[in-house]
Design a protein around this motif. Structure first.
Motif, PDB file in Angstrom:
ATOM      1  N   LEU A   1     -22.269 -21.485  30.726  1.00 40.01           N
ATOM      2  CA  LEU A   1     -23.187 -20.828  30.059  1.00 40.01           C
ATOM      3  C   LEU A   1     -23.722 -19.326  30.607  1.00 40.01           C
ATOM      4  O   LEU A   1     -23.719 -18.545  29.804  1.00 40.01           O
ATOM      5  CB  LEU A   1     -24.398 -21.786  29.770  1.00 40.01           C
ATOM      6  CG  LEU A   1     -25.368 -21.035  28.611  1.00 40.01           C
ATOM      7  CD1 LEU A   1     -24.890 -20.704  27.253  1.00 40.01           C
ATOM      8  CD2 LEU A   1     -26.526 -22.301  28.541  1.00 40.01           C
ATOM      9  N   ASP A   2     -23.824 -19.541  31.906  1.00 36.62           N
ATOM     10  CA  ASP A   2     -24.178 -18.330  32.561  1.00 36.62           C
ATOM     11  C   ASP A   2     -22.988 -17.113  32.366  1.00 36.62           C
ATOM     12  O   ASP A   2     -23.232 -15.937  32.231  1.00 36.62           O
ATOM     13  CB  ASP A   2     -24.397 -18.249  34.006  1.00 36.62           C
ATOM     14  CG  ASP A   2     -25.834 -19.013  34.280  1.00 36.62           C
ATOM     15  OD1 ASP A   2     -26.860 -19.153  33.295  1.00 36.62           O
ATOM     16  OD2 ASP A   2     -26.259 -19.534  35.367  1.00 36.62           O
TER      17      ASP A   2
ATOM     18  N   GLN B   1     -25.434 -28.262  21.671  1.00 37.31           N
ATOM     19  CA  GLN B   1     -26.632 -27.832  21.839  1.00 37.31           C
ATOM     20  C   GLN B   1     -27.429 -26.585  21.220  1.00 37.31           C
ATOM     21  O   GLN B   1     -28.384 -26.107  21.037  1.00 37.31           O
ATOM     22  CB  GLN B   1     -26.903 -27.928  23.332  1.00 37.31           C
ATOM     23  CG  GLN B   1     -26.679 -29.073  23.972  1.00 37.31           C
ATOM     24  CD  GLN B   1     -26.876 -29.049  25.319  1.00 37.31           C
ATOM     25  OE1 GLN B   1     -26.834 -28.160  26.163  1.00 37.31           O
ATOM     26  NE2 GLN B   1     -26.754 -30.133  26.327  1.00 37.31           N
ATOM     27  N   GLY B   2     -26.334 -26.010  20.619  1.00 42.92           N
ATOM     28  CA  GLY B   2     -26.385 -24.465  19.842  1.00 42.92           C
ATOM     29  C   GLY B   2     -26.654 -23.404  20.773  1.00 42.92           C
ATOM     30  O   GLY B   2     -27.222 -22.274  20.336  1.00 42.92           O
ATOM     31  N   VAL B   3     -26.341 -23.491  22.058  1.00 41.96           N
ATOM     32  CA  VAL B   3     -26.420 -22.278  23.020  1.00 41.96           C
ATOM     33  C   VAL B   3     -25.203 -21.601  23.164  1.00 41.96           C
ATOM     34  O   VAL B   3     -25.274 -20.311  23.751  1.00 41.96           O
ATOM     35  CB  VAL B   3     -26.987 -22.870  24.319  1.00 41.96           C
ATOM     36  CG1 VAL B   3     -28.312 -23.319  24.080  1.00 41.96           C
ATOM     37  CG2 VAL B   3     -25.727 -23.746  24.921  1.00 41.96           C
TER      38      VAL B   3
ATOM     39  N   VAL C   1     -24.038 -17.319  21.400  1.00 43.98           N
ATOM     40  CA  VAL C   1     -24.894 -17.411  20.009  1.00 43.98           C
ATOM     41  C   VAL C   1     -25.887 -16.330  19.967  1.00 43.98           C
ATOM     42  O   VAL C   1     -26.619 -16.124  20.920  1.00 43.98           O
ATOM     43  CB  VAL C   1     -25.579 -18.904  19.849  1.00 43.98           C
ATOM     44  CG1 VAL C   1     -26.426 -18.889  18.551  1.00 43.98           C
ATOM     45  CG2 VAL C   1     -24.741 -19.925  19.898  1.00 43.98           C
ATOM     46  N   VAL C   2     -25.530 -15.532  18.955  1.00 40.86           N
ATOM     47  CA  VAL C   2     -26.631 -14.296  18.811  1.00 40.86           C
ATOM     48  C   VAL C   2     -27.810 -15.032  17.897  1.00 40.86           C
ATOM     49  O   VAL C   2     -27.729 -15.148  16.476  1.00 40.86           O
ATOM     50  CB  VAL C   2     -26.153 -13.039  18.234  1.00 40.86           C
ATOM     51  CG1 VAL C   2     -27.118 -12.161  17.740  1.00 40.86           C
ATOM     52  CG2 VAL C   2     -24.922 -12.589  19.089  1.00 40.86           C
ATOM     53  N   GLU C   3     -29.039 -15.192  18.507  1.00 40.47           N
ATOM     54  CA  GLU C   3     -30.123 -15.897  17.829  1.00 40.47           C
ATOM     55  C   GLU C   3     -31.184 -14.730  17.008  1.00 40.47           C
ATOM     56  O   GLU C   3     -31.075 -13.631  17.957  1.00 40.47           O
ATOM     57  CB  GLU C   3     -30.851 -16.729  18.552  1.00 40.47           C
ATOM     58  CG  GLU C   3     -29.888 -18.068  19.037  1.00 40.47           C
ATOM     59  CD  GLU C   3     -31.012 -18.851  19.979  1.00 40.47           C
ATOM     60  OE1 GLU C   3     -31.854 -18.585  20.430  1.00 40.47           O
ATOM     61  OE2 GLU C   3     -30.501 -19.751  20.314  1.00 40.47           O
ATOM     62  N   ALA C   4     -31.440 -14.853  15.804  1.00 42.08           N
ATOM     63  CA  ALA C   4     -32.613 -14.359  15.406  1.00 42.08           C
ATOM     64  C   ALA C   4     -33.887 -14.355  16.120  1.00 42.08           C
ATOM     65  O   ALA C   4     -33.907 -15.180  16.811  1.00 42.08           O
ATOM     66  CB  ALA C   4     -32.696 -14.537  14.006  1.00 42.08           C
ATOM     67  N   SER C   5     -34.483 -13.331  16.290  1.00 39.75           N
ATOM     68  CA  SER C   5     -35.785 -13.495  16.821  1.00 39.75           C
ATOM     69  C   SER C   5     -36.892 -14.364  16.455  1.00 39.75           C
ATOM     70  O   SER C   5     -37.773 -14.663  16.929  1.00 39.75           O
ATOM     71  CB  SER C   5     -36.613 -12.022  16.886  1.00 39.75           C
ATOM     72  OG  SER C   5     -36.786 -11.603  15.625  1.00 39.75           O
ATOM     73  N   THR C   6     -36.560 -14.869  14.970  1.00 44.44           N
ATOM     74  CA  THR C   6     -37.272 -16.009  14.577  1.00 44.44           C
ATOM     75  C   THR C   6     -37.109 -17.238  14.859  1.00 44.44           C
ATOM     76  O   THR C   6     -37.431 -18.402  13.994  1.00 44.44           O
ATOM     77  CB  THR C   6     -37.653 -15.592  12.866  1.00 44.44           C
ATOM     78  OG1 THR C   6     -36.336 -15.659  12.544  1.00 44.44           O
ATOM     79  CG2 THR C   6     -38.260 -14.336  12.735  1.00 44.44           C
TER      80      THR C   6
ATOM     81  N   ALA D   1     -33.494 -29.904  21.239  1.00 43.54           N
ATOM     82  CA  ALA D   1     -32.235 -29.207  21.576  1.00 43.54           C
ATOM     83  C   ALA D   1     -32.538 -28.373  22.886  1.00 43.54           C
ATOM     84  O   ALA D   1     -31.552 -28.300  23.630  1.00 43.54           O
ATOM     85  CB  ALA D   1     -32.207 -28.113  20.479  1.00 43.54           C
ATOM     86  N   LYS D   2     -33.867 -28.118  23.301  1.00 44.07           N
ATOM     87  CA  LYS D   2     -34.107 -27.590  24.613  1.00 44.07           C
ATOM     88  C   LYS D   2     -34.045 -28.271  25.867  1.00 44.07           C
ATOM     89  O   LYS D   2     -33.996 -27.905  26.885  1.00 44.07           O
ATOM     90  CB  LYS D   2     -35.527 -26.737  24.417  1.00 44.07           C
ATOM     91  CG  LYS D   2     -35.412 -25.502  23.354  1.00 44.07           C
ATOM     92  CD  LYS D   2     -36.691 -24.703  23.439  1.00 44.07           C
ATOM     93  CE  LYS D   2     -37.997 -25.527  22.877  1.00 44.07           C
ATOM     94  NZ  LYS D   2     -39.048 -24.931  22.651  1.00 44.07           N
TER      95      LYS D   2
END
Length: 287
Positions: free
Chosen positions: A17-18, A52-54, A65-70, A77-78
């Protein structure tokens, strides 16, 4: 990354991931060479991280994954991410807690890890808006009975978020009437420009109240939170007394943080960055 046949799955996935985040994407054959494992092992790791969605799997590799700020990930998941880092951070943060003090723990998986390390600290008063954190203390007391010196836990009311925090006017009013010696704050994101931020507007307001009610603010966040910005900022770095993070935080980030904070504790390293005259690992004084 050096070759290592004996890396645990969690360690491999953290390294993967890193690498994905640092480079903006990697190919499977690059990871097999760098990690010294089979193609099938890398693909299983990528599958697990994608669930995990990462990260996002693409043909022959993976991209961030480019996540929205919202976007607000749920607690489950975390909870599977950066497990070793969170445990190191929790252990280091627990050393800052003196018996008999009033502390607050916000929501989050890192504060949840910290709660387990506080069970044997006597005579604490713990204020929290986290259902999960409160359950750690209540479960211990149910299993072992309420012992002398067991923590008194105050759980605020409020509306439950995806990360199992209680927020909103009920929580805000309860917190505003209280005063605690130290706040341990988990965050969605932290940066020099945006400070501390979260994708949840109601949680941002509740976190502001927590910061306002605390004599000292300790942020506990793994290195992946640095540079992440959520929809709403709720505190500046100057409002933070101490940041407890892990050894994955890059040197340039440490230098930038040191310009804004009095104290940076890097868990899992032989020597922590401390303010002058402050010994590593000493408990914060209260009163």
């Amino acid at each position: 990354m050096s070759e290592n046949q004996n890396l645990l799955a969690e360690q491999r996935r953290t390294l993967i991931l890193d690498e994905v985040r640092r480079r903006g994407g990697v190919r499977v054959n690059e990871l097999t060479r760098k990690l010294g494992v089979s193609d099938m092992t890398v693909r299983r790791d990528l599958d697990a991280l994608a669930r995990q969605g990462v990260l996002e799997k693409v043909h022959g590799g993976a991209v961030p994954v480019v996540e929205a700020s919202t976007h607000e990930p749920g607690f489950e998941a975390k909870s599977g991410l950066e497990l070793t880092a969170k445990e190191d951070i929790a252990r280091a943060a627990a050393e800052l807690v003196a018996p008999g003090t009033a502390i607050a723990l916000s929501g989050g998986t890192t504060t949840y890890a910290l709660a387990h390390h506080l069970l044997d600290v006597p005579d604490l008063t713990v204020v929290t808006n986290s259902v999960r954190v409160a359950d750690v203390f209540h479960s211990s007391q149910r299993a072992l009975g309420r012992r002398q010196g067991a923590a008194t836990v105050v759980l605020t009311g409020g509306v439950r978020t995806p990360s199992d925090s209680l927020v909103g006017p009920v929580a805000d009013q309860a917190i505003a009437a209280l005063h605690f010696d130290m706040l341990f704050l988990g965050v969605h994101g932290i940066s020099a420009e945006a400070g501390l931020s979260t994708p949840n507007l109601a949680e941002a307001e509740t976190n502001r109240r927590l910061v306002q009610s605390a004599r000292r603010v300790v942020v506990i966040a793994d290195h992946t939170k640095w540079g992440t910005v959520g929809l709403s900022s709720f505190a500046t770095l100057e409002q933070v007394d101490t940041l407890v993070t892990d050894s994955g935080l890059p040197g340039e980030a440490r230098a930038e943080i040191a310009e804004h904070l009095d104290r940076l504790v890097v868990a899992g390293e032989p020597e922590d960055r401390e303010t002058p005259g402050e010994a590593p690992g000493t408990a914060e004084e209260s009163g």
